[in-house]
Design a protein around this motif. Sequence first.
Motif, PDB file in Angstrom:
ATOM      1  N   ALA A  16      55.658  48.489  39.019  1.00  0.00           N
ATOM      2  CA  ALA A  16      56.310  47.279  39.496  1.00  0.00           C
ATOM      3  C   ALA A  16      55.476  46.048  39.164  1.00  0.00           C
ATOM      4  O   ALA A  16      54.244  46.089  39.178  1.00  0.00           O
ATOM      5  N   ILE A  17      56.152  44.971  38.860  1.00  0.00           N
ATOM      6  CA  ILE A  17      55.501  43.684  38.652  1.00  0.00           C
ATOM      7  C   ILE A  17      55.357  43.022  40.022  1.00  0.00           C
ATOM      8  O   ILE A  17      56.360  42.818  40.713  1.00  0.00           O
ATOM      9  N   PRO A  18      54.152  42.699  40.471  1.00  0.00           N
ATOM     10  CA  PRO A  18      53.994  42.091  41.793  1.00  0.00           C
ATOM     11  C   PRO A  18      54.618  40.700  41.829  1.00  0.00           C
ATOM     12  O   PRO A  18      54.259  39.834  41.027  1.00  0.00           O
ATOM     13  N   VAL A  19      55.570  40.507  42.704  1.00  0.00           N
ATOM     14  CA  VAL A  19      56.293  39.236  42.773  1.00  0.00           C
ATOM     15  C   VAL A  19      56.419  38.825  44.231  1.00  0.00           C
ATOM     16  O   VAL A  19      56.295  39.629  45.152  1.00  0.00           O
ATOM     17  N   ASN A  20      56.693  37.543  44.437  1.00  0.00           N
ATOM     18  CA  ASN A  20      57.014  37.029  45.766  1.00  0.00           C
ATOM     19  C   ASN A  20      57.963  35.859  45.599  1.00  0.00           C
ATOM     20  O   ASN A  20      58.280  35.450  44.485  1.00  0.00           O
ATOM     21  N   GLY A  21      58.425  35.323  46.715  1.00  0.00           N
ATOM     22  CA  GLY A  21      59.365  34.221  46.660  1.00  0.00           C
ATOM     23  C   GLY A  21      60.796  34.712  46.620  1.00  0.00           C
ATOM     24  O   GLY A  21      61.059  35.908  46.538  1.00  0.00           O
ATOM     25  N   SER A  74      42.366  47.467  31.230  1.00  0.00           N
ATOM     26  CA  SER A  74      42.215  48.157  32.514  1.00  0.00           C
ATOM     27  C   SER A  74      43.542  48.604  33.110  1.00  0.00           C
ATOM     28  O   SER A  74      43.562  49.317  34.110  1.00  0.00           O
ATOM     29  N   MET A  75      44.652  48.176  32.494  1.00  0.00           N
ATOM     30  CA  MET A  75      45.995  48.452  32.999  1.00  0.00           C
ATOM     31  C   MET A  75      46.136  47.976  34.446  1.00  0.00           C
ATOM     32  O   MET A  75      46.649  48.674  35.329  1.00  0.00           O
ATOM     33  N   THR A  76      45.678  46.726  34.667  1.00  0.00           N
ATOM     34  CA  THR A  76      45.778  46.120  35.994  1.00  0.00           C
ATOM     35  C   THR A  76      46.289  44.687  35.859  1.00  0.00           C
ATOM     36  O   THR A  76      46.183  44.060  34.794  1.00  0.00           O
ATOM     37  N   TRP A  77      46.806  44.154  36.962  1.00  0.00           N
ATOM     38  CA  TRP A  77      47.293  42.780  36.999  1.00  0.00           C
ATOM     39  C   TRP A  77      46.124  41.830  37.229  1.00  0.00           C
ATOM     40  O   TRP A  77      45.233  42.110  38.020  1.00  0.00           O
ATOM     41  N   ILE A  78      46.138  40.694  36.544  1.00  0.00           N
ATOM     42  CA  ILE A  78      45.091  39.693  36.702  1.00  0.00           C
ATOM     43  C   ILE A  78      45.440  38.808  37.897  1.00  0.00           C
ATOM     44  O   ILE A  78      46.546  38.272  37.986  1.00  0.00           O
ATOM     45  N   GLY A 129      41.265  34.165  46.545  1.00  0.00           N
ATOM     46  CA  GLY A 129      41.198  33.726  47.941  1.00  0.00           C
ATOM     47  C   GLY A 129      42.428  34.057  48.750  1.00  0.00           C
ATOM     48  O   GLY A 129      42.413  33.932  49.984  1.00  0.00           O
ATOM     49  N   MET A 130      43.502  34.474  48.089  1.00  0.00           N
ATOM     50  CA  MET A 130      44.721  34.873  48.784  1.00  0.00           C
ATOM     51  C   MET A 130      44.900  36.377  48.667  1.00  0.00           C
ATOM     52  O   MET A 130      44.427  37.004  47.717  1.00  0.00           O
ATOM     53  N   SER A 131      45.585  36.953  49.632  1.00  0.00           N
ATOM     54  CA  SER A 131      45.847  38.383  49.580  1.00  0.00           C
ATOM     55  C   SER A 131      46.879  38.682  48.503  1.00  0.00           C
ATOM     56  O   SER A 131      47.732  37.847  48.184  1.00  0.00           O
ATOM     57  N   GLY A 132      46.779  39.873  47.929  1.00  0.00           N
ATOM     58  CA  GLY A 132      47.715  40.268  46.890  1.00  0.00           C
ATOM     59  C   GLY A 132      47.362  39.652  45.549  1.00  0.00           C
ATOM     60  O   GLY A 132      46.365  38.945  45.399  1.00  0.00           O
ATOM     61  N   VAL A 133      48.200  39.936  44.555  1.00  0.00           N
ATOM     62  CA  VAL A 133      48.001  39.406  43.207  1.00  0.00           C
ATOM     63  C   VAL A 133      48.766  38.099  43.074  1.00  0.00           C
ATOM     64  O   VAL A 133      49.986  38.066  43.288  1.00  0.00           O
ATOM     65  N   GLN A 134      48.071  37.035  42.718  1.00  0.00           N
ATOM     66  CA  GLN A 134      48.695  35.730  42.527  1.00  0.00           C
ATOM     67  C   GLN A 134      48.751  35.407  41.037  1.00  0.00           C
ATOM     68  O   GLN A 134      47.773  35.609  40.313  1.00  0.00           O
ATOM     69  N   HIS A 135      49.895  34.891  40.593  1.00  0.00           N
ATOM     70  CA  HIS A 135      50.103  34.566  39.187  1.00  0.00           C
ATOM     71  C   HIS A 135      49.869  33.076  38.940  1.00  0.00           C
ATOM     72  O   HIS A 135      49.744  32.288  39.893  1.00  0.00           O
ATOM     73  N   ILE A 136      49.828  32.682  37.666  1.00  0.00           N
ATOM     74  CA  ILE A 136      49.735  31.260  37.336  1.00  0.00           C
ATOM     75  C   ILE A 136      51.001  30.569  37.828  1.00  0.00           C
ATOM     76  O   ILE A 136      52.111  30.919  37.426  1.00  0.00           O
ATOM     77  N   PRO A 138      52.468  28.149  41.586  1.00  0.00           N
ATOM     78  CA  PRO A 138      52.155  27.397  42.815  1.00  0.00           C
ATOM     79  C   PRO A 138      51.079  28.032  43.677  1.00  0.00           C
ATOM     80  O   PRO A 138      50.426  27.332  44.456  1.00  0.00           O
ATOM     81  N   ASN A 139      50.860  29.354  43.549  1.00  0.00           N
ATOM     82  CA  ASN A 139      49.862  30.027  44.381  1.00  0.00           C
ATOM     83  C   ASN A 139      48.556  30.312  43.656  1.00  0.00           C
ATOM     84  O   ASN A 139      47.656  30.931  44.218  1.00  0.00           O
ATOM     85  N   SER A 140      48.437  29.881  42.400  1.00  0.00           N
ATOM     86  CA  SER A 140      47.192  30.125  41.670  1.00  0.00           C
ATOM     87  C   SER A 140      46.148  29.095  42.076  1.00  0.00           C
ATOM     88  O   SER A 140      46.435  28.102  42.752  1.00  0.00           O
ATOM     89  N   SER A 141      44.917  29.342  41.679  1.00  0.00           N
ATOM     90  CA  SER A 141      43.832  28.402  41.934  1.00  0.00           C
ATOM     91  C   SER A 141      43.136  28.085  40.615  1.00  0.00           C
ATOM     92  O   SER A 141      42.451  28.954  40.056  1.00  0.00           O
ATOM     93  N   PRO A 142      43.352  26.853  40.091  1.00  0.00           N
ATOM     94  CA  PRO A 142      44.146  25.769  40.690  1.00  0.00           C
ATOM     95  C   PRO A 142      45.649  26.025  40.541  1.00  0.00           C
ATOM     96  O   PRO A 142      46.066  26.840  39.708  1.00  0.00           O
ATOM     97  N   ALA A 143      46.432  25.322  41.350  1.00  0.00           N
ATOM     98  CA  ALA A 143      47.882  25.471  41.273  1.00  0.00           C
ATOM     99  C   ALA A 143      48.396  24.890  39.964  1.00  0.00           C
ATOM    100  O   ALA A 143      47.850  23.920  39.432  1.00  0.00           O
TER     101      ALA A 143
END
Length: 280
Positions: free
Chosen positions: A109-114, A152-156, A161-168, A170-175
């Motif tokens: 699965a591709i980790p997603v939110n929103g 590594s076959m893992t999500w970047i 600083g946030m839980s879970g995998v955050q993508h580039i 609004p939730n990335s650092s920097p946003a």
Amino acid sequence: TWSVVYDPLGRGPFDVHSDDARQLLYVLAHPTPTAVSELLTLDNDPQSPTYLQVVASTQNLSSNPLIERFALSASGNRAAIISAFVRYLHIVDTDPSSPTYMQVLFEGAIPVNGPFPIITSAVVTSDDRSVLISIQRGGGAASAIARFDLSSMTWIDHNPGMSGVQHIGPNSSPAANLGPAVFDIDISSDDTFAVVCGWGGSGWAGRIDLDPAAITAWSWRAYAPTPGLPDAWALDLASGDGLVAIETQGQVLVLRAGSGETVRSFPVSLSSNIYLVRMK
């Protein structure tokens, strides 16, 4: 002259990519009258006795009938297959010299939110080290770009600083202020930047700068050309990576990939929702 290259017994083909160096065509389709999707290899060598025949295939890739898009790396060694609504990624070995040729190296699965996320496109870096995936969110929410490390076959994770995998996004650092309804993505031949566009809002596009030597390094810059980018559904980097063509409402804009400055434009006498544009 138009000729049929491949006509499956089931549905499709949904997407096609060419490995020109090896004279192979990769086709995503339902090869039998079922909902099972497969990635198939067709011999594209006119001098071969198996010309335009299926010479290899995945086996039971997925029973999800909505797998309709994939990306093939510039080397031809990896395919990244995406599912829009189930939000799944398959990585397939497409190196004919490999003992695992046409086998699935990763599926998950591709980790997603929103709200109501949809996977719209993908691209594989030319060094076969990572995959970039565009994620559209419903309700006019900001889009995101996921990155998958093929070593590594893992999500970047773009925000430890946030839980879970955050993508580039609004939730990335920097946003990163990506617009809504992202649809297409392309990457430069040296993997140092990607370009992205979307049709949400008043339309938008921009550039993600990358460092192949430091996979977690990146920065985002939005384009602001004149005229604007309404209905920016599709884009393509030209050979040499200096220019990018973007399909917009009623025309194609050609921008400088570095600055986003408009170089020229030409009308397109077709309706909107053009899903593909190619520039030499």
